[in-house]
Design a protein around this motif. Structure first.
Motif, PDB file in Angstrom:
ATOM      1  N   MET A 176       0.856  -1.193   0.000  1.00 36.55           N
ATOM      2  CA  MET A 176       0.000   0.000   0.000  1.00 36.55           C
ATOM      3  C   MET A 176       0.889   1.238   0.000  1.00 36.55           C
ATOM      4  SD  MET A 176      -2.864   1.169   2.778  1.00 36.55           S
ATOM      5  CE  MET A 176      -3.792  -0.324   2.438  1.00 36.55           C
ATOM      6  N   SER A 177       0.505   2.224  -0.750  1.00 40.17           N
ATOM      7  CA  SER A 177       1.293   3.448  -0.833  1.00 40.17           C
ATOM      8  C   SER A 177       1.255   4.189   0.489  1.00 40.17           C
ATOM      9  CB  SER A 177       0.741   4.353  -1.954  1.00 40.17           C
ATOM     10  OG  SER A 177       1.417   5.595  -1.945  1.00 40.17           O
ATOM     11  N   THR A 178       2.326   4.880   0.778  1.00 34.39           N
ATOM     12  CA  THR A 178       2.419   5.651   2.021  1.00 34.39           C
ATOM     13  C   THR A 178       2.260   7.140   1.758  1.00 34.39           C
ATOM     14  OG1 THR A 178       4.816   5.777   1.796  1.00 34.39           O
ATOM     15  CG2 THR A 178       3.914   3.922   3.065  1.00 34.39           C
ATOM     16  N   HIS A 179       1.642   7.481   0.611  1.00 40.38           N
ATOM     17  CA  HIS A 179       1.521   8.901   0.256  1.00 40.38           C
ATOM     18  C   HIS A 179       0.669   9.671   1.270  1.00 40.38           C
ATOM     19  CE1 HIS A 179       1.251  12.460  -2.246  1.00 40.38           C
ATOM     20  NE2 HIS A 179      -0.081  12.414  -2.172  1.00 40.38           N
ATOM     21  N   PHE A 180      -0.360   9.032   1.827  1.00 44.51           N
ATOM     22  CA  PHE A 180      -1.269   9.707   2.732  1.00 44.51           C
ATOM     23  C   PHE A 180      -0.930   9.467   4.197  1.00 44.51           C
ATOM     24  CE2 PHE A 180      -3.715   9.447  -1.158  1.00 44.51           C
ATOM     25  CZ  PHE A 180      -4.265  10.704  -1.247  1.00 44.51           C
ATOM     26  N   ARG A 181       0.158   8.778   4.439  1.00 47.78           N
ATOM     27  CA  ARG A 181       0.521   8.500   5.826  1.00 47.78           C
ATOM     28  C   ARG A 181       1.202   9.724   6.431  1.00 47.78           C
ATOM     29  NH1 ARG A 181       0.132   3.332   7.530  1.00 47.78           N
ATOM     30  NH2 ARG A 181      -0.361   1.776   5.943  1.00 47.78           N
ATOM     31  N   LYS A 229      -9.696  -0.424   7.012  1.00 46.24           N
ATOM     32  CA  LYS A 229      -9.097   0.747   6.395  1.00 46.24           C
ATOM     33  C   LYS A 229      -9.480   0.930   4.935  1.00 46.24           C
ATOM     34  CE  LYS A 229      -5.143   1.986   7.832  1.00 46.24           C
ATOM     35  NZ  LYS A 229      -3.703   2.098   8.156  1.00 46.24           N
ATOM     36  N   ASN A 230      -9.707  -0.136   4.202  1.00 44.75           N
ATOM     37  CA  ASN A 230     -10.057   0.020   2.776  1.00 44.75           C
ATOM     38  C   ASN A 230     -11.514   0.409   2.576  1.00 44.75           C
ATOM     39  OD1 ASN A 230     -11.348  -2.361   3.418  1.00 44.75           O
ATOM     40  ND2 ASN A 230     -10.061  -3.652   2.088  1.00 44.75           N
ATOM     41  N   GLY A 231     -12.326   0.368   3.671  1.00 48.01           N
ATOM     42  CA  GLY A 231     -13.703   0.816   3.590  1.00 48.01           C
ATOM     43  C   GLY A 231     -14.682  -0.182   3.018  1.00 48.01           C
ATOM     44  N   VAL A 232     -14.217  -1.329   2.496  1.00 48.07           N
ATOM     45  CA  VAL A 232     -15.108  -2.297   1.859  1.00 48.07           C
ATOM     46  C   VAL A 232     -16.034  -2.926   2.898  1.00 48.07           C
ATOM     47  CG1 VAL A 232     -15.191  -4.472   0.563  1.00 48.07           C
ATOM     48  CG2 VAL A 232     -13.446  -2.750   0.012  1.00 48.07           C
ATOM     49  N   GLY A 281     -29.002  -0.605   0.078  1.00 49.22           N
ATOM     50  CA  GLY A 281     -28.913   0.423  -0.962  1.00 49.22           C
ATOM     51  C   GLY A 281     -28.258   1.702  -0.525  1.00 49.22           C
ATOM     52  N   SER A 282     -27.643   1.726   0.666  1.00 51.54           N
ATOM     53  CA  SER A 282     -27.010   2.964   1.132  1.00 51.54           C
ATOM     54  C   SER A 282     -25.795   3.321   0.291  1.00 51.54           C
ATOM     55  CB  SER A 282     -26.604   2.819   2.605  1.00 51.54           C
ATOM     56  OG  SER A 282     -27.728   2.605   3.426  1.00 51.54           O
ATOM     57  N   VAL A 283     -24.939   2.314  -0.045  1.00 47.86           N
ATOM     58  CA  VAL A 283     -23.762   2.535  -0.889  1.00 47.86           C
ATOM     59  C   VAL A 283     -23.958   1.704  -2.153  1.00 47.86           C
ATOM     60  CG1 VAL A 283     -21.261   2.353  -1.085  1.00 47.86           C
ATOM     61  CG2 VAL A 283     -22.310   2.914   1.143  1.00 47.86           C
ATOM     62  N   LYS A 284     -24.134   2.383  -3.253  1.00 50.70           N
ATOM     63  CA  LYS A 284     -24.453   1.680  -4.495  1.00 50.70           C
ATOM     64  C   LYS A 284     -23.230   1.037  -5.128  1.00 50.70           C
ATOM     65  CE  LYS A 284     -28.349   4.751  -5.418  1.00 50.70           C
ATOM     66  NZ  LYS A 284     -29.319   3.771  -4.925  1.00 50.70           N
ATOM     67  N   LYS A 285     -22.054   1.653  -4.985  1.00 51.91           N
ATOM     68  CA  LYS A 285     -20.846   1.110  -5.624  1.00 51.91           C
ATOM     69  C   LYS A 285     -19.750   1.013  -4.578  1.00 51.91           C
ATOM     70  CE  LYS A 285     -17.518   1.949  -9.327  1.00 51.91           C
ATOM     71  NZ  LYS A 285     -17.096   2.873 -10.414  1.00 51.91           N
ATOM     72  N   ILE A 286     -19.199  -0.201  -4.434  1.00 55.37           N
ATOM     73  CA  ILE A 286     -18.111  -0.437  -3.497  1.00 55.37           C
ATOM     74  C   ILE A 286     -16.874  -0.790  -4.301  1.00 55.37           C
ATOM     75  CG2 ILE A 286     -17.297  -1.801  -1.548  1.00 55.37           C
ATOM     76  CD1 ILE A 286     -20.173  -2.345  -0.805  1.00 55.37           C
ATOM     77  N   SER A 287     -15.831  -0.001  -4.148  1.00 49.93           N
ATOM     78  CA  SER A 287     -14.600  -0.231  -4.914  1.00 49.93           C
ATOM     79  C   SER A 287     -13.675  -1.150  -4.133  1.00 49.93           C
ATOM     80  CB  SER A 287     -13.896   1.107  -5.181  1.00 49.93           C
ATOM     81  OG  SER A 287     -12.682   0.880  -5.865  1.00 49.93           O
ATOM     82  N   THR A 288     -13.128  -2.152  -4.831  1.00 53.79           N
ATOM     83  CA  THR A 288     -12.191  -3.097  -4.223  1.00 53.79           C
ATOM     84  C   THR A 288     -10.747  -2.813  -4.638  1.00 53.79           C
ATOM     85  OG1 THR A 288     -12.551  -4.623  -6.061  1.00 53.79           O
ATOM     86  CG2 THR A 288     -13.910  -4.916  -4.066  1.00 53.79           C
ATOM     87  N   SER A 289     -10.508  -1.657  -5.238  1.00 51.39           N
ATOM     88  CA  SER A 289      -9.171  -1.290  -5.678  1.00 51.39           C
ATOM     89  C   SER A 289      -8.271  -1.042  -4.473  1.00 51.39           C
ATOM     90  CB  SER A 289      -9.241  -0.037  -6.556  1.00 51.39           C
ATOM     91  OG  SER A 289      -7.937   0.408  -6.885  1.00 51.39           O
ATOM     92  N   HIS A 327      -9.499   5.261  -4.064  1.00 53.10           N
ATOM     93  CA  HIS A 327     -10.698   4.437  -4.021  1.00 53.10           C
ATOM     94  C   HIS A 327     -11.041   4.006  -2.590  1.00 53.10           C
ATOM     95  CE1 HIS A 327      -9.429   4.050  -8.280  1.00 53.10           C
ATOM     96  NE2 HIS A 327     -10.759   4.001  -8.502  1.00 53.10           N
ATOM     97  N   GLN A 328     -10.025   3.749  -1.813  1.00 54.36           N
ATOM     98  CA  GLN A 328     -10.278   3.376  -0.421  1.00 54.36           C
ATOM     99  C   GLN A 328     -10.852   4.561   0.376  1.00 54.36           C
ATOM    100  OE1 GLN A 328      -6.612   1.771   1.087  1.00 54.36           O
ATOM    101  NE2 GLN A 328      -6.664  -0.034  -0.253  1.00 54.36           N
ATOM    102  N   LEU A 329     -10.327   5.751   0.130  1.00 57.19           N
ATOM    103  CA  LEU A 329     -10.871   6.943   0.782  1.00 57.19           C
ATOM    104  C   LEU A 329     -12.298   7.218   0.320  1.00 57.19           C
ATOM    105  CD1 LEU A 329      -7.814   9.394   0.777  1.00 57.19           C
ATOM    106  CD2 LEU A 329      -9.028   8.516   2.777  1.00 57.19           C
ATOM    107  N   GLU A 330     -12.572   6.897  -0.934  1.00 57.72           N
ATOM    108  CA  GLU A 330     -13.936   7.070  -1.446  1.00 57.72           C
ATOM    109  C   GLU A 330     -14.900   6.124  -0.743  1.00 57.72           C
ATOM    110  OE1 GLU A 330     -16.332   7.056  -5.734  1.00 57.72           O
ATOM    111  OE2 GLU A 330     -14.251   6.361  -5.592  1.00 57.72           O
ATOM    112  N   ASN A 331     -14.485   4.901  -0.478  1.00 61.75           N
ATOM    113  CA  ASN A 331     -15.336   3.954   0.252  1.00 61.75           C
ATOM    114  C   ASN A 331     -15.630   4.452   1.673  1.00 61.75           C
ATOM    115  OD1 ASN A 331     -15.415   2.185  -1.914  1.00 61.75           O
ATOM    116  ND2 ASN A 331     -13.670   0.976  -1.189  1.00 61.75           N
TER     117      ASN A 331
END
Length: 296
Positions: free
Chosen positions: A1-6, A54-57, A69-77, A82-86
């Motif tokens: 996992m990238s450490t850009h946001f750490r 942490k990945n939000g999935v 139906g609360s979250v219509k699209k769950i990203s597994t990237s 994408h994890q922050l979006e989840n």
């Protein structure tokens, strides 16, 4: 996992605050949340609880079970965006679910490991809200929210309430006019400790209202009576009660010697420049010259 946001290491006050927040984290509550999420989602959560969230999935799947139906699209990237979006979708969904804003964590609290305590509090509050909405689980987590009790009153009842003063305004339950007498009635004073007879009526009050037992007019004289002033230190004769001490003043040093009748002129002279007025007048009473002036 990238450490850009750490975030980097914390120092000083930031490190102290982070240490206090970490000290509030409850490992027992973490185990209860793990079992509760596993029971609802049917997925196994590893030992590192926060890393699995942490990945939000898993969070998005949890809110979809609570409210489909609360979250219509769950990203597994595996990308950070994408994890922050989840996580952001989960936060928005639980807000719509009814969770209060002050109970919700921020995305960076979970993703950057800055405040796991707040993440844990949010999940506990979510479990309590789900329980109040009828979601059942084998594991009891969180406190059920109180049901809203709405009461409706008829307009007539509301109007009657305007004539009643609540206890916030005070009360007159303990107030009484017992023992009060009519205006102008005489009140006798007595001292219960002195063994006086108990008053028969309600016009007599106790010493809490005052007393005149220690007051007297002993030594007082009639208006206009002369008062002699004396000094006790001079061993003068004792006087009666009409005589006062020097604290009132004295006339011992005062004298009227040398005073003349009112309106009589007083001659002023200086021995250096004028003759003695007791001596005979020079020149057989003729005018004399003193210091350039004639004297008759």
């Amino acid at each position: 996992m990238s450490t850009h946001f750490r975030s980097g290491p914390s120092f000083g006050l930031s490190a102290e605050v982070k240490s206090k927040l970490a000290g509030k984290y409850d490992t027992q509550k973490e185990e209860e949340l793990r079992l509760w999420i596993q029971d609802l989602t049917g997925k196994k959560i590893g030992e590192n609880f926060m890393e699995m969230l942490k990945n939000g999935v898993l969070l998005c799947e949890l809110i979809n079970i609570l409210q489909p139906g609360s979250v219509k699209k769950i990203s597994t990237s595996t990308q950070n965006w994408h994890q922050l979006e989840n996580i952001g979708n989960f936060v928005r969904a639980i807000t719509e679910y009814g969770l209060r804003p002050d109970d919700i964590f921020e995305a960076n609290d979970l993703f950057e490991n800055t405040n796991h305590t707040q993440v844990q509090c949010t999940l506990i509050s979510l479990a309590g809200l789900a329980k109040s909405k009828g979601v059942h689980s084998k594991y009891d987590v969180g406190v059920k929210f109180a049901d809203k009790q709405e009461r409706r009153f008829a307009p007539e009842k509301l109007k009657e309430g305007r004539n009643i003063i609540g206890l916030q305004m005070g009360t007159n339950k303990l107030a009484s006019q017992k023992g009060m007498t009519s205006y102008g009635t005489r009140r006798h004073l007595y001292d219960p400790k002195a063994g006086n007879d108990t008053p028969l009526d309600q016009s007599t009050i106790s010493l809490q209202m005052g007393t005149n037992k220690g007051a007297n007019q002993s030594g007082m004289t009639a208006p206009g009576t002369r008062r002699h002033i004396f000094d006790k230190k001079l061993d003068l004769e004792n006087c009666d009660t009409t005589t006062v001490s020097l604290q009132m003043g004295t006339n011992k040093m005062a004298s009227q010697q040398g005073t003349t009748p009112y309106g009589l002129s007083r001659q002023v002279y200086d021995n250096k420049y004028c003759s003695n007025p007791t001596e005979d007048f020079p020149n057989n009473g003729d005018a004399a010259l003193y210091d350039g002036y004639h004297s008759d």
